[in-house]
Design a protein around this motif. Structure first.
Motif, PDB file in Angstrom:
ATOM      1  N   THR A  25       2.053   3.768 -10.353  1.00 58.41           N
ATOM      2  CA  THR A  25       2.317   4.871 -11.724  1.00 58.41           C
ATOM      3  C   THR A  25       1.162   5.257 -12.464  1.00 58.41           C
ATOM      4  OG1 THR A  25       2.738   3.180 -13.191  1.00 58.41           O
ATOM      5  CG2 THR A  25       4.773   3.854 -12.128  1.00 58.41           C
ATOM      6  N   GLY A  26      -0.212   4.906 -11.739  1.00 55.75           N
ATOM      7  CA  GLY A  26      -1.327   5.477 -12.587  1.00 55.75           C
ATOM      8  C   GLY A  26      -2.180   6.327 -11.814  1.00 55.75           C
ATOM      9  N   ARG A  27      -3.462   6.554 -12.081  1.00 52.31           N
ATOM     10  CA  ARG A  27      -4.418   7.613 -11.470  1.00 52.31           C
ATOM     11  C   ARG A  27      -4.837   7.050 -10.214  1.00 52.31           C
ATOM     12  NH1 ARG A  27      -8.258  11.075 -14.359  1.00 52.31           N
ATOM     13  NH2 ARG A  27      -9.878   9.618 -13.241  1.00 52.31           N
ATOM     14  N   GLY A  28      -5.013   5.585  -9.941  1.00 54.21           N
ATOM     15  CA  GLY A  28      -5.497   5.009  -8.832  1.00 54.21           C
ATOM     16  C   GLY A  28      -6.999   5.008  -8.717  1.00 54.21           C
ATOM     17  N   ASP A  29      -7.701   5.069 -10.020  1.00 54.36           N
ATOM     18  CA  ASP A  29      -9.001   5.047  -9.837  1.00 54.36           C
ATOM     19  C   ASP A  29      -9.722   3.860  -9.058  1.00 54.36           C
ATOM     20  OD1 ASP A  29      -9.862   7.283 -11.241  1.00 54.36           O
ATOM     21  OD2 ASP A  29      -9.168   6.457 -13.034  1.00 54.36           O
ATOM     22  N   SER A  30     -10.859   3.837  -8.666  1.00 54.05           N
ATOM     23  CA  SER A  30     -11.509   2.583  -8.021  1.00 54.05           C
ATOM     24  C   SER A  30     -11.377   1.632  -9.023  1.00 54.05           C
ATOM     25  CB  SER A  30     -12.818   2.988  -7.701  1.00 54.05           C
ATOM     26  OG  SER A  30     -13.633   1.750  -7.484  1.00 54.05           O
ATOM     27  N   HIS A  50      -5.896  -5.041  -4.670  1.00 56.63           N
ATOM     28  CA  HIS A  50      -5.126  -4.015  -5.174  1.00 56.63           C
ATOM     29  C   HIS A  50      -3.846  -4.010  -5.483  1.00 56.63           C
ATOM     30  CE1 HIS A  50      -8.717  -1.184  -3.931  1.00 56.63           C
ATOM     31  NE2 HIS A  50      -8.572  -2.320  -2.901  1.00 56.63           N
ATOM     32  N   GLY A  51      -3.209  -5.546  -5.192  1.00 53.98           N
ATOM     33  CA  GLY A  51      -1.766  -5.715  -5.541  1.00 53.98           C
ATOM     34  C   GLY A  51      -1.049  -4.932  -4.408  1.00 53.98           C
ATOM     35  N   ASP A  52       0.291  -5.051  -4.525  1.00 54.45           N
ATOM     36  CA  ASP A  52       1.219  -4.275  -3.862  1.00 54.45           C
ATOM     37  C   ASP A  52       1.654  -2.855  -3.951  1.00 54.45           C
ATOM     38  OD1 ASP A  52       1.666  -6.434  -1.989  1.00 54.45           O
ATOM     39  OD2 ASP A  52       3.159  -7.452  -3.446  1.00 54.45           O
ATOM     40  N   ALA A 109      -4.251  -0.825   4.487  1.00 52.94           N
ATOM     41  CA  ALA A 109      -4.058   0.662   3.695  1.00 52.94           C
ATOM     42  C   ALA A 109      -3.469   0.422   2.346  1.00 52.94           C
ATOM     43  CB  ALA A 109      -3.553   1.325   4.655  1.00 52.94           C
ATOM     44  N   ASN A 110      -3.775   1.071   1.410  1.00 53.08           N
ATOM     45  CA  ASN A 110      -2.975   1.093   0.074  1.00 53.08           C
ATOM     46  C   ASN A 110      -2.708   2.519  -0.547  1.00 53.08           C
ATOM     47  OD1 ASN A 110      -5.645   1.383  -0.560  1.00 53.08           O
ATOM     48  ND2 ASN A 110      -5.303   0.834  -2.660  1.00 53.08           N
ATOM     49  N   VAL A 111      -3.012   3.598   0.432  1.00 55.69           N
ATOM     50  CA  VAL A 111      -2.868   4.848  -0.140  1.00 55.69           C
ATOM     51  C   VAL A 111      -2.030   5.653   0.807  1.00 55.69           C
ATOM     52  CG1 VAL A 111      -3.999   6.892  -0.533  1.00 55.69           C
ATOM     53  CG2 VAL A 111      -5.018   4.852  -1.622  1.00 55.69           C
ATOM     54  N   ALA A 155     -12.310  -0.795  -1.823  1.00 57.29           N
ATOM     55  CA  ALA A 155     -12.358   0.680  -1.397  1.00 57.29           C
ATOM     56  C   ALA A 155     -10.785   1.026  -1.237  1.00 57.29           C
ATOM     57  CB  ALA A 155     -13.039   1.046  -0.129  1.00 57.29           C
ATOM     58  N   HIS A 156     -10.299   2.192  -1.582  1.00 50.69           N
ATOM     59  CA  HIS A 156      -8.909   2.759  -1.415  1.00 50.69           C
ATOM     60  C   HIS A 156      -8.850   2.958   0.321  1.00 50.69           C
ATOM     61  CE1 HIS A 156      -7.235   2.111  -5.247  1.00 50.69           C
ATOM     62  NE2 HIS A 156      -8.262   3.027  -5.937  1.00 50.69           N
ATOM     63  N   LEU A 157      -8.111   2.507   0.949  1.00 46.64           N
ATOM     64  CA  LEU A 157      -7.702   3.050   2.354  1.00 46.64           C
ATOM     65  C   LEU A 157      -6.540   3.574   2.554  1.00 46.64           C
ATOM     66  CD1 LEU A 157      -9.198  -0.306   4.080  1.00 46.64           C
ATOM     67  CD2 LEU A 157     -10.510   1.728   3.396  1.00 46.64           C
ATOM     68  N   PRO A 158      -6.323   4.923   2.902  1.00 44.83           N
ATOM     69  CA  PRO A 158      -5.286   5.567   3.321  1.00 44.83           C
ATOM     70  C   PRO A 158      -4.688   5.208   4.546  1.00 44.83           C
ATOM     71  CG  PRO A 158      -7.071   7.171   3.578  1.00 44.83           C
ATOM     72  CD  PRO A 158      -7.615   5.763   2.979  1.00 44.83           C
ATOM     73  N   ALA A 159      -3.388   5.187   4.666  1.00 41.69           N
ATOM     74  CA  ALA A 159      -2.342   5.284   5.785  1.00 41.69           C
ATOM     75  C   ALA A 159      -2.384   6.688   6.174  1.00 41.69           C
ATOM     76  CB  ALA A 159      -1.240   4.523   5.754  1.00 41.69           C
ATOM     77  N   THR A 160      -3.432   6.998   7.154  1.00 40.06           N
ATOM     78  CA  THR A 160      -3.457   8.626   7.255  1.00 40.06           C
ATOM     79  C   THR A 160      -2.336   9.395   7.724  1.00 40.06           C
ATOM     80  OG1 THR A 160      -4.720   8.514   9.351  1.00 40.06           O
ATOM     81  CG2 THR A 160      -5.990   8.221   7.484  1.00 40.06           C
TER      82      THR A 160
END
Length: 356
Positions: free
Chosen positions: A340-345, A50-52, A291-293, A267-272
């Motif tokens: 800066t994008g939508r962050g789609d899968s 997912h990069g940084d 996490a990346n969200v 998968a996108h994983l949020p820092a909840t």
């Protein structure tokens, strides 16, 4: 490090499929070197896939009415002390405009399971929000009919978040009276069939939960092939049957998040918000182990403290400007940047644009 732990970690680093026993071993990482090695590997896998960039998903909590009586949630229908609200459509649109101005890639329309809203009304809300800006819309309104899901999808909803909460069917039924694990899974499968990017997830620290159950949670997320997995700690609310229980353990939450990253690299994983509520540095810690969200609250300040799934929720006493500023500062302090994008899968099926 223990030999068994080292062997499983090596297996994970090679991208090999992990068994339930392997996952249990990783979840039982000892404080110190074992935990550190697990977190470092999860962070490496996150960076490789997912990069940084950190994706911001702006949440609008548009109703706190709920027909359910879940034992862990402050929105439960038996909580008569909670002032209920439904945000007028124009205020929802205004919050969406604010998100568009800040360049958010996703709006999350979230509510309790409020029967006031028909499928058509939810579809209209989605259409109007999508007209505001070039972002994805995630919907999180619980269990609905397949027809309602289809209406929302046709209206432009890109993603749907429906946490399974726990993979233990008996614990699920105990915690969510009047509902069943089987019905939950059926709806998650419907969402997949309808072309949504699907999010699910579970809580850490529910009374009666075991490390084996947590391993089953992670394996279920893999079986469902989710595009997003929300994993956060249980936090007790004083107006629920679990009011006297302790909160979920921070370290176990972080270990579960790290293992989920190894099992679900795309998968996108949020820092909840919950981990940020449990510990002042919780979101930073989560971003450091997979996490990346982050999901900032964009609800108008008037309503924030009334959306009490658990008390003292991080950001509930801020306005949208304060929440945004605090989160962007946190991301920059970690040497990461805001997407800066939508962050789609990043899965092949989704990465070239809106889900279809």
């Amino acid at each position: 490090m223990r030999q068994q732990f080292s062997q499983v970690l090596e297996k994970a680093s090679m991208g090999s499929e992990l068994t339930k026993e392997d996952i249990v071993t990783l979840l039982q990482a000892l404080p110190g070197e074992e935990e550190e090695q697990l977190f470092q590997l999860a962070d490496k896998v996150r960076r490789e896939n997912h990069g940084d960039a950190v994706h911001l998903r702006g949440i609008i909590e548009f109703s706190n009415y709920c027909r359910n009586d879940c034992h862990y949630c402050g929105l439960r229908r038996s909580n008569k002390d909670l002032k209920r609200y439904r945000i007028p459509m124009e205020e929802i649109i205004e919050a969406a405009r604010y998100a568009a101005a800040l360049g958010y890639g996703t709006i999350v329309l979230q509510a309790g399971e409020d029967p006031y809203y028909s499928g058509e009304q939810l579809a209209d809300m989605i259409r109007r929000v999508k007209e505001v800006g070039d972002f994805a819309v995630t919907v999180c309104v619980g269990e609905r009919s397949r027809e309602d899901y289809e209406l929302m999808r046709k209206a432009g909803a890109d993603r749907y978040l429906l946490k399974h909460e726990t993979a233990d069917p008996e614990l699920f039924a105990q915690m969510r009276p009047g509902t069943s694990f089987e019905e939950r899974i059926k709806r998650l499968n419907w969402l997949r069939e309808l072309g949504f990017q699907v999010g699910s997830g579970n809580m850490i620290g529910l009374p009666g939960q075991t490390v084996e159950t947590l391993a089953e949670d992670i394996l279920l997320l893999k079986e469902l092939d989710v595009e997003m997995a929300g994993i956060g700690p249980f936090i007790p609310h004083h107006q629920t049957p679990l009011k006297d229980c302790g909160p979920g353990d921070l370290k176990l939450t972080l270990k579960a998040l790290a293992v989920a990253r190894l099992v679900l690299p795309l998968a996108h994983l949020p820092a909840t918000t919950a981990v940020g509520t449990l510990h002042p540095e919780g979101r930073k810690l989560a971003l450091s182990c997979g996490a990346n969200v982050i999901m900032p609250n964009l609800s108008p300040a008037t309503y924030r403290q009334m959306y009490q799934i658990y008390p003292e929720k991080a950001g509930s006493k801020e306005d949208a400007d304060e929440s945004h500023e605090r989160i962007t500062t946190l991301v920059k302090e970690m040497g990461r940047q805001i997407s800066t994008g939508r962050g789609d899968s990043p899965k092949e099926h989704f990465k070239n644009g809106p889900a279809c």
